[in-house]
Design a protein around this motif. Structure first.
Motif, mmCIF file in Angstrom:
data_model
loop_
_atom_site.group_PDB
_atom_site.id
_atom_site.type_symbol
_atom_site.label_atom_id
_atom_site.label_comp_id
_atom_site.label_asym_id
_atom_site.label_seq_id
_atom_site.Cartn_x
_atom_site.Cartn_y
_atom_site.Cartn_z
ATOM 1 N N LEU A 187 -6.785 3.159 -14.201
ATOM 2 C CA LEU A 187 -6.446 1.858 -13.633
ATOM 3 C C LEU A 187 -4.937 1.643 -13.702
ATOM 4 C CD1 LEU A 187 -7.493 -1.012 -12.662
ATOM 5 C CD2 LEU A 187 -7.453 -1.644 -15.087
ATOM 6 N N ARG A 188 -4.339 1.293 -12.546
ATOM 7 C CA ARG A 188 -2.901 1.011 -12.499
ATOM 8 C C ARG A 188 -2.680 -0.361 -11.887
ATOM 9 N NH1 ARG A 188 -3.320 6.577 -11.160
ATOM 10 N NH2 ARG A 188 -2.200 7.896 -12.665
ATOM 11 N N ASN A 189 -1.668 -1.058 -12.375
ATOM 12 C CA ASN A 189 -1.388 -2.390 -11.855
ATOM 13 C C ASN A 189 -0.623 -2.305 -10.536
ATOM 14 O OD1 ASN A 189 1.311 -1.943 -12.463
ATOM 15 N ND2 ASN A 189 1.356 -3.323 -14.214
ATOM 16 N N HIS A 190 -0.263 -3.459 -9.993
ATOM 17 C CA HIS A 190 0.353 -3.482 -8.667
ATOM 18 C C HIS A 190 1.753 -2.879 -8.665
ATOM 19 C CE1 HIS A 190 1.668 -7.075 -10.751
ATOM 20 N NE2 HIS A 190 2.612 -7.282 -9.859
ATOM 21 N N ARG A 191 2.306 -2.615 -9.828
ATOM 22 C CA ARG A 191 3.600 -1.934 -9.905
ATOM 23 C C ARG A 191 3.440 -0.437 -10.154
ATOM 24 N NH1 ARG A 191 4.492 -6.888 -12.551
ATOM 25 N NH2 ARG A 191 6.162 -8.144 -11.589
ATOM 26 N N GLY A 192 2.200 0.032 -10.210
ATOM 27 C CA GLY A 192 1.951 1.448 -10.419
ATOM 28 C C GLY A 192 1.882 1.870 -11.866
ATOM 29 N N LYS A 193 1.990 0.931 -12.795
ATOM 30 C CA LYS A 193 1.939 1.264 -14.214
ATOM 31 C C LYS A 193 0.495 1.487 -14.649
ATOM 32 C CE LYS A 193 3.077 -0.531 -18.823
ATOM 33 N NZ LYS A 193 3.629 -1.678 -19.582
ATOM 34 N N GLU A 194 0.251 2.579 -15.373
ATOM 35 C CA GLU A 194 -1.089 2.855 -15.876
ATOM 36 C C GLU A 194 -1.463 1.842 -16.946
ATOM 37 O OE1 GLU A 194 -2.198 6.964 -16.599
ATOM 38 O OE2 GLU A 194 -3.258 6.334 -18.424
ATOM 39 N N MET A 195 -2.587 1.166 -16.732
ATOM 40 C CA MET A 195 -3.032 0.126 -17.656
ATOM 41 C C MET A 195 -4.251 0.538 -18.466
ATOM 42 S SD MET A 195 -0.731 -2.043 -16.994
ATOM 43 C CE MET A 195 -1.282 -3.484 -17.903
ATOM 44 N N GLY A 230 -2.216 -9.276 -7.564
ATOM 45 C CA GLY A 230 -1.869 -8.386 -6.461
ATOM 46 C C GLY A 230 -2.801 -7.193 -6.414
ATOM 47 N N GLU A 231 -2.407 -6.180 -5.663
ATOM 48 C CA GLU A 231 -3.252 -5.012 -5.470
ATOM 49 C C GLU A 231 -3.074 -3.997 -6.600
ATOM 50 O OE1 GLU A 231 -3.045 -3.129 -1.714
ATOM 51 O OE2 GLU A 231 -3.948 -4.810 -0.633
ATOM 52 N N TRP A 232 -4.099 -3.842 -7.399
ATOM 53 C CA TRP A 232 -4.162 -2.786 -8.402
ATOM 54 C C TRP A 232 -4.907 -1.602 -7.775
ATOM 55 C CZ3 TRP A 232 -4.418 -4.044 -14.229
ATOM 56 C CH2 TRP A 232 -3.670 -5.186 -14.512
ATOM 57 N N THR A 233 -4.882 -0.465 -8.456
ATOM 58 C CA THR A 233 -5.610 0.690 -7.942
ATOM 59 C C THR A 233 -6.425 1.345 -9.048
ATOM 60 O OG1 THR A 233 -3.817 2.261 -8.390
ATOM 61 C CG2 THR A 233 -3.834 1.187 -6.214
ATOM 62 N N VAL A 234 -7.481 2.003 -8.621
ATOM 63 C CA VAL A 234 -8.274 2.847 -9.514
ATOM 64 C C VAL A 234 -8.320 4.238 -8.885
ATOM 65 C CG1 VAL A 234 -10.532 3.305 -10.523
ATOM 66 C CG2 VAL A 234 -9.673 0.961 -10.410
ATOM 67 N N THR A 235 -7.915 5.231 -9.649
ATOM 68 C CA THR A 235 -7.988 6.621 -9.209
ATOM 69 C C THR A 235 -9.048 7.334 -10.043
ATOM 70 O OG1 THR A 235 -5.641 6.625 -8.633
ATOM 71 C CG2 THR A 235 -6.707 8.764 -8.901
ATOM 72 N N ALA A 242 0.836 -1.198 0.000
ATOM 73 C CA ALA A 242 0.000 0.000 0.000
ATOM 74 C C ALA A 242 0.869 1.245 0.000
ATOM 75 C CB ALA A 242 -0.924 -0.012 1.205
ATOM 76 N N ALA A 243 2.009 1.169 0.713
ATOM 77 C CA ALA A 243 2.910 2.323 0.757
ATOM 78 C C ALA A 243 3.466 2.639 -0.619
ATOM 79 C CB ALA A 243 4.056 2.046 1.720
ATOM 80 N N LYS A 244 3.879 1.571 -1.331
ATOM 81 C CA LYS A 244 4.407 1.789 -2.671
ATOM 82 C C LYS A 244 3.370 2.443 -3.558
ATOM 83 C CE LYS A 244 7.685 -2.059 -2.512
ATOM 84 N NZ LYS A 244 8.013 -3.381 -3.058
ATOM 85 N N THR A 245 2.135 1.942 -3.478
ATOM 86 C CA THR A 245 1.056 2.493 -4.291
ATOM 87 C C THR A 245 0.813 3.947 -3.946
ATOM 88 O OG1 THR A 245 0.017 0.334 -4.429
ATOM 89 C CG2 THR A 245 -1.371 2.244 -4.912
ATOM 90 N N ALA A 246 0.754 4.246 -2.625
ATOM 91 C CA ALA A 246 0.504 5.621 -2.197
ATOM 92 C C ALA A 246 1.613 6.542 -2.658
ATOM 93 C CB ALA A 246 0.369 5.666 -0.679
ATOM 94 N N SER A 247 2.867 6.070 -2.552
ATOM 95 C CA SER A 247 4.014 6.890 -2.947
ATOM 96 C C SER A 247 3.971 7.207 -4.425
ATOM 97 C CB SER A 247 5.310 6.152 -2.598
ATOM 98 O OG SER A 247 6.423 6.894 -3.046
ATOM 99 N N LYS A 248 3.705 6.166 -5.250
ATOM 100 C CA LYS A 248 3.659 6.373 -6.698
ATOM 101 C C LYS A 248 2.530 7.319 -7.072
ATOM 102 C CE LYS A 248 5.610 1.837 -7.751
ATOM 103 N NZ LYS A 248 5.317 0.488 -8.202
ATOM 104 N N PHE A 266 -7.850 -2.632 -5.432
ATOM 105 C CA PHE A 266 -8.560 -3.811 -5.922
ATOM 106 C C PHE A 266 -7.577 -4.977 -5.898
ATOM 107 C CE2 PHE A 266 -11.209 -0.473 -7.430
ATOM 108 C CZ PHE A 266 -12.487 -1.006 -7.552
ATOM 109 N N LEU A 267 -7.968 -6.044 -5.241
ATOM 110 C CA LEU A 267 -7.129 -7.239 -5.204
ATOM 111 C C LEU A 267 -7.452 -8.091 -6.422
ATOM 112 C CD1 LEU A 267 -5.045 -8.956 -3.767
ATOM 113 C CD2 LEU A 267 -6.900 -10.002 -2.449
#
Length: 776
Positions: A147-155, A197-202, A60-66, A304-305
């Motif tokens: 949508l970004r993957n668990h490495r923070g890359k925009e997908m 892993g954990e992806w994110t949606v902003t 979560a920290a990595k995601t927040a930082s990116k 999102f897991l």
């Protein structure tokens, strides 16, 4: 008052050139200083937030930082022209998660328990996010889901649609990665594993300057009011749009916008022609795909897991190995039980019927002390095998194969055969012990003792389970966790990819949270099914801590109203956390509906289960219409939990249920994009015995470039025919009302033409259901 204030601003802007220049320089310098200061504040706040987040979870920290770095990068322009037309909305620095950006973004869904537990989706499964997005006054806004993957890359970057203007509700449908049918043991699965892993949606809210301008400009041109200023503003807007990096325009698109801006600035042309340059098909198309986004305001990332294939879309088949291949010895008249070797026939039957997961009840040694007899009688006969849930004997416990079934090599051979057939093996994990289990002597502290020193057997007064000792987690939960992790690791090494956990709701939620986290850290491909029939809060908590799927109350939802509500609950926002698996029957469940409705009832429940949930299961014997209840209980008489069943599988062809199961699984595979937990709509019908629902996936998420829709209509009455009108809101499913829909019944091959309202007639002795494919 608002207009007067705006007029004052306009008057101030008309001061002398020298004054304008000085003011512009001073303001630019002040804005730059403010931005630098805000940048330092943002950096300090980010460091603090990241440190706090790291203490909770590194990922979560990595995601927040990116995400914070991306947000900081979206700064206002270095200079702002305050005196030449309107000032565009600026991206405001956000130094605290509670701060709003220039545009307000709120109430993002899904976002359970304030975002502490990520929503869960299968790789490639379509899912929907919504949010409230708004700005002050009558200014127009837009929204984008990133949508970004668990490495923070925009997908993916997907425009959102305003579905409820009155509530400022926006919506977008996304898919994390692409669907795959690869199994954990197959070549190429390593690439699948890397996507999990954990992806994110902003959610990015932004001022829709183009739409706001166009609304007013069209009116002014029509009535001839302040036309020149309106058109000059539009020309400046298009020119700025052409140069905006965020829009992602190519050279040709930038040229189109620049030419449109020049046309609008040409005072020799008619005002309507000038306005038309800003409303051409090219410009409006770019607004839809590459808009000018002012004042971009990103939300906090929503987690999102993303889980592996079959975490949501699965077809389960259950059989008892000791019954598979069992026969009656003609010389003794006694039953000879099946083994792991003879269980290959069960695998082949599951494969032939289209299932992809085979679930085996416990295969461990069965205790002798207080062993139960047939139909749960307290005293076992000399030939009674006992319940496989009375786990453990002097031969071993949860880490041992019952010698009557074979040994560990036989089990590994069975899993290897299953994998060869493309089947996964799910193993029952009942965390309970017979009085003979090795743990009882080795770890007496793991069991609850009575004042007289004896160990308390399981009971739910007035029910008693003398053959089972429940685990007591109060004395040494860490020790129990460590042992359970060791045992699960052993079975994973033997080929198990899924654990079906018996009664997890009778154990601490924290226990499962620790165990599942430890197991999935080493084996993210391993799934867990909760056999929990309990209160909603407990079932939801179990899903939060890692149970991928769950048994549920589907068997007891029988009326049209009950089913409609349960389907919408299963396939709504709850589906982001609790993946209900629909089983018509289990060894523990045989409802009155299945008992009383014969072959038609079995067919109805199979269709509802297979089409109503992405995950469904069948307990073998369903194909043979095994529907006799034990008097006074909602379970089968001569229950397989307490005895070995000898079945004549050649009789299955008499009933047609095996054929139906095969067809249902075929339909599911051929329309895999339709079977997510978020795309079911209950349709209006006029008869209380006719239930209709549709599954729909839009064209951009099917992988074929065309939308997909299945319409399911079921007669819930197993005895009488019923007729009904079925209403379909055509535009909701991408159907042109002028053309209607041509549909094909997947069960019979018959074809029909459907429109808004459609007549159906279903008789249990002919067709209990239609499963209609819409042909676009």
């Amino acid at each position: 008052m608002g207009l007067m204030a705006e007029d004052k601003k306009g008057a101030q802007a008309l001061s002398s050139n020298s004054s304008q220049s000085a003011t512009s320089q001073e303001t630019s310098s002040a804005a730059t200083t403010t931005r630098r200061s805000a940048g330092r504040q943002t950096s300090r706040a980010t460091t603090t937030r990241t440190a706090k987040t790291r203490s909770t979870t590194k990922s979560a920290a990595k995601t927040a930082s990116k995400t914070t770095r991306r947000t900081r990068a979206a700064k206002p322009a270095a200079t702002v022209d305050f005196h030449h037309g309107e000032v565009p909305a600026q991206t405001l620095p956000v130094t605290d998660p509670a701060q709003f950006g220039r545009i307000a973004v709120m109430d993002i869904t899904p976002n359970e328990e304030s975002g502490r537990y990520p929503a869960r989706v299968e790789l490639g499964e379509p899912f929907t996010v919504t949010a409230q997005v708004f700005i002050e006054g009558r200014t127009k806004v837009g929204a984008t889901a990133v949508l970004r993957n668990h490495r923070g890359k925009e997908m993916a970057r997907v425009p959102m649609t305003c579905t409820n203007p009155g509530l400022d509700r926006w919506q977008a449908t996304l898919a994390a990665g692409e669907h795959s049918d690869l199994k954990p043991w197959e070549d190429g699965f390593a690439a699948i594993k890397r996507q999990l892993g954990e992806w994110t949606v902003t959610i990015e809210g932004w001022e829709d300057t183009y739409t706001s301008w166009l609304h007013d400009a069209a009116i002014k041109v029509k009535v001839g009011d302040d036309v020149e200023n309106a058109l000059e503003t539009g020309s400046n807007l298009l020119a700025r749009w052409a140069k905006t990096k965020d829009a992602g325009l190519n050279a040709a698109q930038r040229k189109e916008l620049a030419e449109a801006a020049a046309t609008m600035a040409d005072k020799t042309l008619d005002a309507k022609d000038r306005l038309a340059a800003a409303t051409s098909e090219t410009v409006t198309g770019l607004h839809a795909t590459n808009p000018l986004r002012d004042g971009i305001s990103p939300s906090q990332p929503q987690r999102f897991l993303v889980q592996r294939p079959k975490s949501s879309f699965a077809a389960w088949y259950q059989f008892f190995p000791r019954s598979e291949g069992a026969y009656v010895d003609p010389t003794t008249g006694k039953i000879v039980q099946g083994t792991l070797k003879t269980s290959v026939t069960g695998l082949e039957r599951a494969k032939a019927e289209g299932f992809d997961i085979v679930y085996l009840p416990p295969i461990f040694p069965i205790g002798v002390t207080n062993r139960k007899g047939k139909n749960n009688t307290l005293v076992a006969g000399p030939d009674d095998p006992g319940s496989p849930f009375g786990i453990g004997s002097e031969l071993g416990g949860h880490d041992t194969v019952d010698p009557l079934l074979g040994d560990m090599d036989d089990f590994k051979a069975l899993t290897a055969k299953a994998h060869e057939l493309g089947l996964e093996i799910a193993l029952d994990f009942a965390l309970q012990c017979s009085p003979d289990h090795p743990w009882v002597k080795a770890h007496p502290e793991w069991f609850r003792h009575k004042p007289d020193g004896s160990i308390a057997f399981a009971e739910n007064p007035p029910k008693k389970y003398q053959d089972i000792y429940p685990i007591d987690f109060n004395a040494d939960m860490p020790g129990i966790e460590k042992e359970v992790e060791r045992v699960m690791e052993l079975w994973i090494e033997a080929g198990v990819t899924i654990f079906r956990v018996d009664n997890p709701h009778t154990k601490p939620v924290r226990f499962w949270q620790d165990v599942i986290a430890a197991v999935t850290k080493r084996h993210p491909e391993v799934l867990f099914l909760a056999e929990a029939f309990t209160r909603p809060g407990m079932m939801r908590a179990l899903s939060y801590v890692g149970f991928t799927q769950s048994h549920c109350y589907f068997p007891w939802r029988n009326t049209k109203k009950e089913l409609a509500e349960y389907f919408e609950e299963t396939n709504g926002d709850d589906g982001y956390y609790q993946h209900n698996t629909f089983w018509p029957t289990t060894p523990d469940i045989l409802t009155a509906y299945v008992r009383d409705n014969g072959i038609a009832g079995h067919a109805v429940r199979a269709v509802l289960a297979a089409m109503g949930s992405p995950s469904w299961g069948i307990y073998n014997g369903f194909e043979l219409i095994e529907n006799r209840q034990r008097p006074g209980f909602e379970e089968q008489i001569d229950n397989e939990k307490y005895e070995i069943k000898v079945r004549n599988w050649s009789d299955a062809g008499k009933y047609g249920i095996a054929e139906l199961l095969t067809n249902l699984n075929r339909i599911r595979r051929e329309h895999v994009s339709l079977f997510g937990y978020h795309n079911l709509t209950v349709l209006e019908t006029s008869d209380p015995n006719i239930l209709a629902f549709a599954r729909h996936t839009p064209a951009e998420l099917t992988g074929t470039g065309k939308p997909e829709t299945l319409i399911v209509v079921v007669n819930l009455d197993g005895h009488d025919a019923h007729q009904s009108m079925v209403h379909v809101e055509l535009p909701d499913f991408g159907i042109d009302p002028a053309r209607g829909a041509h549909v094909r019944d997947e069960l019979t091959g018959r074809e029909f033409d459907w429109s808004w309202d459609n007549f159906v007639s279903l008789a249990p002795w002919a067709d209990v259901a239609h499963i209609l494919t819409v042909e676009y």
